[in-house]
Scaffold this motif. Structure first.
Motif, PDB file in Angstrom:
ATOM      1  N   HIS A 195       0.823  -1.218   0.000  1.00  0.00           N
ATOM      2  CA  HIS A 195       0.000   0.000   0.000  1.00  0.00           C
ATOM      3  C   HIS A 195       0.851   1.259   0.000  1.00  0.00           C
ATOM      4  O   HIS A 195       0.314   2.358  -0.001  1.00  0.00           O
ATOM      5  CB  HIS A 195      -0.948  -0.004   1.192  1.00  0.00           C
ATOM      6  N   LEU A 196       2.172   1.095   0.006  1.00  0.00           N
ATOM      7  CA  LEU A 196       3.062   2.255   0.028  1.00  0.00           C
ATOM      8  C   LEU A 196       3.966   2.257  -1.199  1.00  0.00           C
ATOM      9  O   LEU A 196       4.329   1.197  -1.714  1.00  0.00           O
ATOM     10  CB  LEU A 196       3.942   2.219   1.288  1.00  0.00           C
ATOM     11  N   THR A 197       4.326   3.452  -1.667  1.00  0.00           N
ATOM     12  CA  THR A 197       5.265   3.551  -2.787  1.00  0.00           C
ATOM     13  C   THR A 197       6.663   3.148  -2.313  1.00  0.00           C
ATOM     14  O   THR A 197       6.896   2.963  -1.112  1.00  0.00           O
ATOM     15  CB  THR A 197       5.348   4.990  -3.317  1.00  0.00           C
ATOM     16  N   ALA A 198       7.574   3.034  -3.261  1.00  0.00           N
ATOM     17  CA  ALA A 198       8.952   2.684  -2.922  1.00  0.00           C
ATOM     18  C   ALA A 198       9.507   3.650  -1.882  1.00  0.00           C
ATOM     19  O   ALA A 198      10.060   3.240  -0.855  1.00  0.00           O
ATOM     20  CB  ALA A 198       9.818   2.695  -4.187  1.00  0.00           C
ATOM     21  N   ALA A 199       9.329   4.954  -2.142  1.00  0.00           N
ATOM     22  CA  ALA A 199       9.848   5.951  -1.200  1.00  0.00           C
ATOM     23  C   ALA A 199       9.168   5.836   0.156  1.00  0.00           C
ATOM     24  O   ALA A 199       9.823   5.912   1.198  1.00  0.00           O
ATOM     25  CB  ALA A 199       9.645   7.351  -1.772  1.00  0.00           C
ATOM     26  N   GLU A 200       7.848   5.606   0.149  1.00  0.00           N
ATOM     27  CA  GLU A 200       7.121   5.493   1.419  1.00  0.00           C
ATOM     28  C   GLU A 200       7.527   4.239   2.191  1.00  0.00           C
ATOM     29  O   GLU A 200       7.586   4.252   3.426  1.00  0.00           O
ATOM     30  CB  GLU A 200       5.606   5.480   1.157  1.00  0.00           C
ATOM     31  N   ASN A 201       7.814   3.154   1.464  1.00  0.00           N
ATOM     32  CA  ASN A 201       8.328   1.953   2.111  1.00  0.00           C
ATOM     33  C   ASN A 201       9.612   2.270   2.866  1.00  0.00           C
ATOM     34  O   ASN A 201       9.803   1.832   3.996  1.00  0.00           O
ATOM     35  CB  ASN A 201       8.618   0.868   1.065  1.00  0.00           C
ATOM     36  N   VAL A 202      10.478   3.032   2.216  1.00  0.00           N
ATOM     37  CA  VAL A 202      11.764   3.376   2.815  1.00  0.00           C
ATOM     38  C   VAL A 202      11.582   4.355   3.976  1.00  0.00           C
ATOM     39  O   VAL A 202      12.258   4.258   5.000  1.00  0.00           O
ATOM     40  CB  VAL A 202      12.701   3.973   1.743  1.00  0.00           C
ATOM     41  N   MET A 203      10.631   5.275   3.831  1.00  0.00           N
ATOM     42  CA  MET A 203      10.464   6.334   4.834  1.00  0.00           C
ATOM     43  C   MET A 203       9.750   5.865   6.098  1.00  0.00           C
ATOM     44  O   MET A 203       9.852   6.515   7.147  1.00  0.00           O
ATOM     45  CB  MET A 203       9.643   7.483   4.228  1.00  0.00           C
ATOM     46  N   LEU A 204       9.022   4.767   5.999  1.00  0.00           N
ATOM     47  CA  LEU A 204       8.139   4.366   7.112  1.00  0.00           C
ATOM     48  C   LEU A 204       8.886   4.213   8.435  1.00  0.00           C
ATOM     49  O   LEU A 204       8.529   4.841   9.438  1.00  0.00           O
ATOM     50  CB  LEU A 204       7.398   3.068   6.755  1.00  0.00           C
TER      51      LEU A 204
ATOM     52  N   ALA B 185      12.532  -2.451  13.374  1.00  0.00           N
ATOM     53  CA  ALA B 185      12.509  -1.889  14.733  1.00  0.00           C
ATOM     54  C   ALA B 185      11.167  -1.267  15.087  1.00  0.00           C
ATOM     55  O   ALA B 185      11.063  -0.507  16.042  1.00  0.00           O
ATOM     56  CB  ALA B 185      13.640  -0.886  14.955  1.00  0.00           C
ATOM     57  N   MET B 186      10.122  -1.589  14.309  1.00  0.00           N
ATOM     58  CA  MET B 186       8.804  -1.070  14.670  1.00  0.00           C
ATOM     59  C   MET B 186       8.210  -1.933  15.779  1.00  0.00           C
ATOM     60  O   MET B 186       8.430  -3.140  15.820  1.00  0.00           O
ATOM     61  CB  MET B 186       7.879  -1.075  13.437  1.00  0.00           C
ATOM     62  N   SER B 187       7.443  -1.292  16.665  1.00  0.00           N
ATOM     63  CA  SER B 187       6.781  -2.045  17.727  1.00  0.00           C
ATOM     64  C   SER B 187       5.577  -2.774  17.131  1.00  0.00           C
ATOM     65  O   SER B 187       5.154  -2.484  16.017  1.00  0.00           O
ATOM     66  CB  SER B 187       6.321  -1.100  18.836  1.00  0.00           C
ATOM     67  N   ARG B 188       5.032  -3.712  17.913  1.00  0.00           N
ATOM     68  CA  ARG B 188       3.881  -4.468  17.407  1.00  0.00           C
ATOM     69  C   ARG B 188       2.709  -3.543  17.080  1.00  0.00           C
ATOM     70  O   ARG B 188       2.006  -3.718  16.093  1.00  0.00           O
ATOM     71  CB  ARG B 188       3.453  -5.505  18.442  1.00  0.00           C
ATOM     72  N   LEU B 189       2.516  -2.546  17.921  1.00  0.00           N
ATOM     73  CA  LEU B 189       1.420  -1.608  17.711  1.00  0.00           C
ATOM     74  C   LEU B 189       1.632  -0.785  16.435  1.00  0.00           C
ATOM     75  O   LEU B 189       0.702  -0.527  15.671  1.00  0.00           O
ATOM     76  CB  LEU B 189       1.308  -0.681  18.932  1.00  0.00           C
ATOM     77  N   GLU B 190       2.882  -0.388  16.208  1.00  0.00           N
ATOM     78  CA  GLU B 190       3.192   0.379  15.003  1.00  0.00           C
ATOM     79  C   GLU B 190       3.014  -0.475  13.752  1.00  0.00           C
ATOM     80  O   GLU B 190       2.513  -0.008  12.727  1.00  0.00           O
ATOM     81  CB  GLU B 190       4.628   0.918  15.073  1.00  0.00           C
ATOM     82  N   VAL B 191       3.436  -1.738  13.848  1.00  0.00           N
ATOM     83  CA  VAL B 191       3.261  -2.661  12.731  1.00  0.00           C
ATOM     84  C   VAL B 191       1.771  -2.841  12.441  1.00  0.00           C
ATOM     85  O   VAL B 191       1.333  -2.779  11.291  1.00  0.00           O
ATOM     86  CB  VAL B 191       3.918  -4.030  13.038  1.00  0.00           C
ATOM     87  N   LEU B 192       1.006  -3.007  13.501  1.00  0.00           N
ATOM     88  CA  LEU B 192      -0.444  -3.188  13.354  1.00  0.00           C
ATOM     89  C   LEU B 192      -1.067  -1.980  12.655  1.00  0.00           C
ATOM     90  O   LEU B 192      -1.822  -2.107  11.701  1.00  0.00           O
ATOM     91  CB  LEU B 192      -1.068  -3.391  14.743  1.00  0.00           C
ATOM     92  N   ARG B 193      -0.707  -0.814  13.135  1.00  0.00           N
ATOM     93  CA  ARG B 193      -1.338   0.404  12.627  1.00  0.00           C
ATOM     94  C   ARG B 193      -0.907   0.747  11.198  1.00  0.00           C
ATOM     95  O   ARG B 193      -1.731   1.019  10.336  1.00  0.00           O
ATOM     96  CB  ARG B 193      -0.990   1.556  13.571  1.00  0.00           C
ATOM     97  N   HIS B 194       0.409   0.722  10.951  1.00  0.00           N
ATOM     98  CA  HIS B 194       0.906   1.229   9.668  1.00  0.00           C
ATOM     99  C   HIS B 194       0.942   0.173   8.567  1.00  0.00           C
ATOM    100  O   HIS B 194       0.933   0.516   7.395  1.00  0.00           O
ATOM    101  CB  HIS B 194       2.306   1.812   9.847  1.00  0.00           C
ATOM    102  N   ILE B 195       1.036  -1.087   8.946  1.00  0.00           N
ATOM    103  CA  ILE B 195       1.218  -2.125   7.930  1.00  0.00           C
ATOM    104  C   ILE B 195       0.014  -3.053   7.863  1.00  0.00           C
ATOM    105  O   ILE B 195      -0.584  -3.227   6.805  1.00  0.00           O
ATOM    106  CB  ILE B 195       2.504  -2.939   8.214  1.00  0.00           C
ATOM    107  N   VAL B 196      -0.378  -3.610   8.997  1.00  0.00           N
ATOM    108  CA  VAL B 196      -1.407  -4.651   8.974  1.00  0.00           C
ATOM    109  C   VAL B 196      -2.803  -4.077   8.716  1.00  0.00           C
ATOM    110  O   VAL B 196      -3.484  -4.493   7.774  1.00  0.00           O
ATOM    111  CB  VAL B 196      -1.395  -5.445  10.299  1.00  0.00           C
ATOM    112  N   LEU B 197      -3.223  -3.098   9.521  1.00  0.00           N
ATOM    113  CA  LEU B 197      -4.599  -2.604   9.384  1.00  0.00           C
ATOM    114  C   LEU B 197      -4.829  -1.909   8.048  1.00  0.00           C
ATOM    115  O   LEU B 197      -5.884  -2.035   7.440  1.00  0.00           O
ATOM    116  CB  LEU B 197      -4.951  -1.678  10.550  1.00  0.00           C
ATOM    117  N   ARG B 198      -3.824  -1.168   7.587  1.00  0.00           N
ATOM    118  CA  ARG B 198      -3.969  -0.488   6.304  1.00  0.00           C
ATOM    119  C   ARG B 198      -4.278  -1.491   5.188  1.00  0.00           C
ATOM    120  O   ARG B 198      -5.159  -1.277   4.363  1.00  0.00           O
ATOM    121  CB  ARG B 198      -2.688   0.281   5.960  1.00  0.00           C
TER     122      ARG B 198
END
Lengths: 242, 220
Positions: free
Chosen positions: A93-102, B128-141
């Protein structure tokens, strides 16, 4: 002093022991290539180093922090130990740059603008300046893997773990990824790679580790080990891999 | 057939209809927002939470999904006062809808979470993301992008199902219809018009949800 120190590590899944007392020292700037048959425990060992897997006995110290120790700050550890996976694992769901910036923005609280500058820098390093705003689905496998490498580099790791990073790629895309890794090695990045690319292990590696049945079976300078493997198992393995 | 349609008999009551319609819209929007928040928390607890919490959420979901909405509504409005908890019609209606949508959306969102590859979670953790950060930014999205169509359908169902709250005298669109036909005895005309209003409401809601989806819930 070693950057990564692995001391007599043992790990079992149920009754199956996959690591049977592994010890390994990795100094700053080393490029360690771990080879071996599938099931020999090499990927498991790698995943123990940043705590993706737990182990039951022994100790692993990465950058002075005991991995999985009771008081270990795993978040701090993972800021310094990057990892690249066989399946790229880019966030779709993120662009290449956004993947890197996250990670820089979320973990290090780097301001967006600064993070974008970091993204531009590391994506240029892997030769993908043109693809900053492309989504993973718009990239080839080799490009995706290079973005994944850039994503790890954005956290400025002291050591980068590479878990069979070319195994899921079409043969013609393998080299573009290996060239990036070779460049990192030249710049002094400490690398621990699980790989099936024997030529790469020989030409770029500073240390070779042959794992067999959950143990370090043979180790040494890649050129020496490949030229004259000491154990019959490695002789057979190297012979079988041509 | 001697029945003569007389839609003009509704005209004196247009303000009641408008008030009921507005109540239904506000109730649906508020309970959707809060209900999905409950569902997000529930789904996160079921997949990433401690065992006891996951178990608790599971009981909640099964309890709600396997009992009729009207019984849940009656329990809250007529049952709870026995425990000393007396709620107004509107509060009881809102609460019942939140609890109901919360349970269904927990299951829907959980399916989305489980469809996110484990490798993405490992990649986040390795950064180095916490579980909550992973949930919010990666999983739920990613989960929301996957289940958005199913969730949209559930929201429509909840909007239509909100008609039931008229049974505890919450002043919604159906309540207005019941009231009007009890005054003018024009049941056919009243319920036909109200059915059409629900139909238009559902179509508009579907459209709004699609616009929101295109704008905010996307995967590259």
């Amino acid at each position: 002093m070693s950057l990564v120190s692995i001391r007599d590590v043992r790990k079992s899944y149920g009754t199956v022991e996959v690591l049977k007392g592994v010890s390994l020292e990795v100094a700053k700037g080393d490029v360690v290539a771990i080879i071996g048959r599938s099931g020999s425990g090499k990927s498991t060992l790698l995943r123990c180093i940043n705590g993706l897997e737990t182990y039951q006995f022994g100790a692993i110290l990465a950058d002075g922090i005991e991995v999985g120790g009771i008081h270990a700050n795993m978040r701090e550890l993972r800021r310094h130990v990057g990892m690249v996976f066989q399946q790229f694992n880019l966030f779709p769901h993120l662009t290449a740059a956004e993947n890197v910036m996250l990670a820089p923005t979320v973990v290090n609280k780097t301001p967006k603008k600064e993070a974008r500058a970091i993204a531009a820098e590391v994506l240029a390093k892997v030769g993908l300046s043109e693809k900053m705003d492309a989504y993973p689905s718009q990239l080839s496998g080799g490009q995706q893997q290079r973005v994944a490498i850039a994503r790890s580099l954005a956290m400025r790791p002291k050591v980068l773990l590479c878990d069979e990073i070319t195994s899921a790629l079409d043969p013609e895309l393998v080299n573009e990824v290996l060239r990036v890794v070779e460049q990192l090695a030249k710049e002094g990045m400490t690398l621990i790679l699980v790989t099936h690319e024997m030529r790469f292990a020989r030409d770029v590696g500073t240390n070779l580790v042959f794992m067999h049945h959950g143990k370090v079976h043979e180790t040494g300078k890649p050129k020496d080990v490949f030229a004259a493997p000491q154990t019959p198992e490695l002789q057979q393995f190297v012979g079988g891999n041509g | 057939m001697t029945y003569k349609l007389e839609f003009s008999a509704l005209l004196p009551y247009w303000e009641d209809l408008a008030a009921g319609l507005w109540f239904t819209i506000v109730l649906t929007v508020l309970s959707t927002v809060v209900g999905i928040a409950v569902g997000t928390l529930g789904a996160s607890a079921r997949t990433f939470g401690p065992k006891w919490l996951a178990g608790l959420v599971r009981v909640y979901v099964e309890l709600i999904r396997n009992t009729p909405f009207i019984v849940q509504l009656f329990f809250i409005f007529f049952g709870l006062p026995a425990l000393g908890l007396k709620l107004s019609e509107t509060t009881a209606a809102f609460l019942a809808m939140v609890i109901n949508l919360g349970a269904y959306s927990t299951e829907i969102i959980r399916a989305g979470i489980e469809a996110v590859p484990k490798g993405h979670i490992e990649a986040g953790v390795s950064l180095a993301m916490s579980r909550l950060e992973v949930l919010r930014h990666i999983v739920l999205r990613q989960a929301f992008a996957k289940i958005y169509p199913a969730l949209s359908s559930q929201i429509i169902i909840v909007m239509l199902g909100s008609a039931v709250v008229s049974q505890i005298s919450a002043p919604d669109l159906t309540y207005a219809a019941n009231f009007i036909q009890s005054r003018n005895f024009r049941a056919f005309e009243v319920y036909l018009v109200v059915a059409l209003i629900y139909l238009v409401l559902a179509i508009v809601l579907r459209y709004v949800l699609r616009v929101i989806g295109d704008r905010f819930v996307k995967v590259g």
